[in-house]
Design a protein around this motif. Sequence first.
Motif, PDB file in Angstrom:
ATOM      1  N   GLY A  41       7.139   7.879  -4.657  1.00  0.00           N
ATOM      2  CA  GLY A  41       6.579   8.939  -5.495  1.00  0.00           C
ATOM      3  C   GLY A  41       5.322   9.552  -4.926  1.00  0.00           C
ATOM      4  N   GLY A  42       5.180   9.496  -3.597  1.00  0.00           N
ATOM      5  CA  GLY A  42       3.993  10.059  -2.956  1.00  0.00           C
ATOM      6  C   GLY A  42       2.804   9.126  -2.957  1.00  0.00           C
ATOM      7  N   GLU A  43       3.008   7.883  -3.374  1.00  0.00           N
ATOM      8  CA  GLU A  43       1.905   6.929  -3.474  1.00  0.00           C
ATOM      9  C   GLU A  43       1.691   6.100  -2.210  1.00  0.00           C
ATOM     10  N   SER A  44       2.591   6.218  -1.245  1.00  0.00           N
ATOM     11  CA  SER A  44       2.464   5.437  -0.018  1.00  0.00           C
ATOM     12  C   SER A  44       1.573   6.162   0.990  1.00  0.00           C
ATOM     13  N   GLY A  45       0.397   5.589   1.225  1.00  0.00           N
ATOM     14  CA  GLY A  45      -0.520   6.198   2.181  1.00  0.00           C
ATOM     15  C   GLY A  45       0.063   6.252   3.581  1.00  0.00           C
ATOM     16  N   THR A  46       0.790   5.211   3.961  1.00  0.00           N
ATOM     17  CA  THR A  46       1.381   5.163   5.301  1.00  0.00           C
ATOM     18  C   THR A  46       2.407   6.273   5.484  1.00  0.00           C
ATOM     19  N   TRP A  47       3.306   6.415   4.510  1.00  0.00           N
ATOM     20  CA  TRP A  47       4.365   7.413   4.646  1.00  0.00           C
ATOM     21  C   TRP A  47       3.833   8.839   4.494  1.00  0.00           C
ATOM     22  N   ARG A  48       2.778   9.017   3.715  1.00  0.00           N
ATOM     23  CA  ARG A  48       2.187  10.362   3.629  1.00  0.00           C
ATOM     24  C   ARG A  48       1.511  10.723   4.947  1.00  0.00           C
ATOM     25  N   THR A  49       0.982   9.736   5.642  1.00  0.00           N
ATOM     26  CA  THR A  49       0.429   9.996   6.972  1.00  0.00           C
ATOM     27  C   THR A  49       1.540  10.375   7.943  1.00  0.00           C
ATOM     28  N   VAL A  50       2.679   9.701   7.839  1.00  0.00           N
ATOM     29  CA  VAL A  50       3.847  10.058   8.658  1.00  0.00           C
ATOM     30  C   VAL A  50       4.278  11.488   8.345  1.00  0.00           C
ATOM     31  N   ALA A  51       4.307  11.821   7.051  1.00  0.00           N
ATOM     32  CA  ALA A  51       4.679  13.182   6.643  1.00  0.00           C
ATOM     33  C   ALA A  51       3.708  14.199   7.233  1.00  0.00           C
ATOM     34  N   TRP A  52       2.421  13.858   7.240  1.00  0.00           N
ATOM     35  CA  TRP A  52       1.418  14.763   7.810  1.00  0.00           C
ATOM     36  C   TRP A  52       1.675  14.992   9.298  1.00  0.00           C
ATOM     37  N   VAL A  53       2.012  13.933  10.024  1.00  0.00           N
ATOM     38  CA  VAL A  53       2.301  14.064  11.461  1.00  0.00           C
ATOM     39  C   VAL A  53       3.489  14.992  11.670  1.00  0.00           C
ATOM     40  N   LEU A  54       4.548  14.822  10.874  1.00  0.00           N
ATOM     41  CA  LEU A  54       5.731  15.674  10.997  1.00  0.00           C
ATOM     42  C   LEU A  54       5.392  17.128  10.674  1.00  0.00           C
ATOM     43  N   PHE A  55       4.576  17.326   9.649  1.00  0.00           N
ATOM     44  CA  PHE A  55       4.169  18.682   9.270  1.00  0.00           C
ATOM     45  C   PHE A  55       3.327  19.310  10.377  1.00  0.00           C
ATOM     46  N   ALA A  56       2.409  18.529  10.950  1.00  0.00           N
ATOM     47  CA  ALA A  56       1.561  19.030  12.034  1.00  0.00           C
ATOM     48  C   ALA A  56       2.395  19.407  13.249  1.00  0.00           C
ATOM     49  N   VAL A  57       3.396  18.595  13.578  1.00  0.00           N
ATOM     50  CA  VAL A  57       4.285  18.905  14.707  1.00  0.00           C
ATOM     51  C   VAL A  57       5.007  20.226  14.452  1.00  0.00           C
ATOM     52  N   ALA A  58       5.477  20.411  13.214  1.00  0.00           N
ATOM     53  CA  ALA A  58       6.179  21.648  12.869  1.00  0.00           C
ATOM     54  C   ALA A  58       5.260  22.861  13.006  1.00  0.00           C
ATOM     55  N   ASP A 158      -5.996   8.151  -1.767  1.00  0.00           N
ATOM     56  CA  ASP A 158      -5.337   6.844  -1.796  1.00  0.00           C
ATOM     57  C   ASP A 158      -6.362   5.767  -2.172  1.00  0.00           C
ATOM     58  N   PRO A 159      -6.140   5.025  -3.250  1.00  0.00           N
ATOM     59  CA  PRO A 159      -7.098   3.983  -3.662  1.00  0.00           C
ATOM     60  C   PRO A 159      -7.224   2.851  -2.633  1.00  0.00           C
ATOM     61  N   ASP A 160      -6.257   2.763  -1.731  1.00  0.00           N
ATOM     62  CA  ASP A 160      -6.315   1.720  -0.707  1.00  0.00           C
ATOM     63  C   ASP A 160      -7.150   2.119   0.507  1.00  0.00           C
ATOM     64  N   LEU A 161      -7.671   3.358   0.492  1.00  0.00           N
ATOM     65  CA  LEU A 161      -8.535   3.774   1.592  1.00  0.00           C
ATOM     66  C   LEU A 161      -9.798   2.910   1.613  1.00  0.00           C
ATOM     67  N   PRO A 162     -10.367   2.673   2.792  1.00  0.00           N
ATOM     68  CA  PRO A 162     -11.652   1.956   2.853  1.00  0.00           C
ATOM     69  C   PRO A 162     -12.700   2.662   1.995  1.00  0.00           C
ATOM     70  N   GLN A 163     -13.606   1.897   1.413  1.00  0.00           N
ATOM     71  CA  GLN A 163     -14.599   2.454   0.511  1.00  0.00           C
ATOM     72  C   GLN A 163     -15.392   3.587   1.151  1.00  0.00           C
ATOM     73  N   ALA A 164     -15.668   3.462   2.431  1.00  0.00           N
ATOM     74  CA  ALA A 164     -16.462   4.483   3.132  1.00  0.00           C
ATOM     75  C   ALA A 164     -15.730   5.816   3.214  1.00  0.00           C
ATOM     76  N   LEU A 165     -14.388   5.802   3.068  1.00  0.00           N
ATOM     77  CA  LEU A 165     -13.595   7.033   3.174  1.00  0.00           C
ATOM     78  C   LEU A 165     -13.214   7.605   1.815  1.00  0.00           C
ATOM     79  N   GLN A 166     -13.516   6.891   0.742  1.00  0.00           N
ATOM     80  CA  GLN A 166     -13.111   7.340  -0.586  1.00  0.00           C
ATOM     81  C   GLN A 166     -13.745   8.689  -0.944  1.00  0.00           C
ATOM     82  N   THR A 167     -15.070   8.768  -0.820  1.00  0.00           N
ATOM     83  CA  THR A 167     -15.750  10.018  -1.180  1.00  0.00           C
ATOM     84  C   THR A 167     -15.397  11.169  -0.250  1.00  0.00           C
ATOM     85  N   PRO A 168     -15.444  10.981   1.088  1.00  0.00           N
ATOM     86  CA  PRO A 168     -15.016  12.076   1.980  1.00  0.00           C
ATOM     87  C   PRO A 168     -13.580  12.517   1.712  1.00  0.00           C
ATOM     88  N   GLY A 169     -12.706  11.561   1.405  1.00  0.00           N
ATOM     89  CA  GLY A 169     -11.319  11.897   1.112  1.00  0.00           C
ATOM     90  C   GLY A 169     -11.205  12.758  -0.126  1.00  0.00           C
TER      91      GLY A 169
END
Length: 207
Positions: A41-58, A158-169
């Motif tokens: 449901g879009g909650e997987s940080g890993t797979w959304r990163t994969v999706a981003w790579v595919l989108f960037a390639v396109a 993504d709530p699983d992001l490191p704390q240092a990346l939460q605010t920038p994200g």
Amino acid sequence: MSEPTPVPAGEKPSNWNLPNALTTLRIVLVPFFGAALLVDGGESGTWRTVAWVLFAVAMVTDKIDGDIARARNLVTDFGKIADPIADKAITGMAFIGLSIVGDIWWWVTIVVLVREWSVTLLRLSILSKVVIAAKDLGKLKTTVQGVALAGLVLPLRDPDLPQALQTPGEVLFYVSQALLVVAVALTLWSGWEFYRDVWRQRHQLRG
């Protein structure tokens, strides 16, 4: 390695060329991009990163294939039809997928897709009679739209992001949302310009 020799002016290029292969690659990537974006449901940080790579390639291959086609005189009938379809397919999948996961309002997706596909289908239907060159506003729209969608595809909240990346994200997510607002405005304005230019050219042909 020597560079490929451009097709001489006036000679019809073959459909079997690098720009068309890149265009076909973009079309093939669409279902894989959509599937990666929607894992869990879009909650997987890993797979959304994969999706981003595919989108960037396109997005990158969209720029590359056009540059190669023009530089090497490899513009073909297939490319004229498939290239805009590939562009609208990948961005359309991004809009729909992001609406499914709740990052873009559905009404925004519907308005943008109606504009994009109506312009694309009309452009293809009148290709042999009226030529509407791509305008700078349309190119800017494509760029801003691509950057906004790429930002929203990333798992920036993504709530699983490191704390240092939460605010920038969180900040980057809302920057992407702001860019999307600009992209929608440019999409509607450039669509109006396209229909205006079509009407003018048809009026001139009839005159």
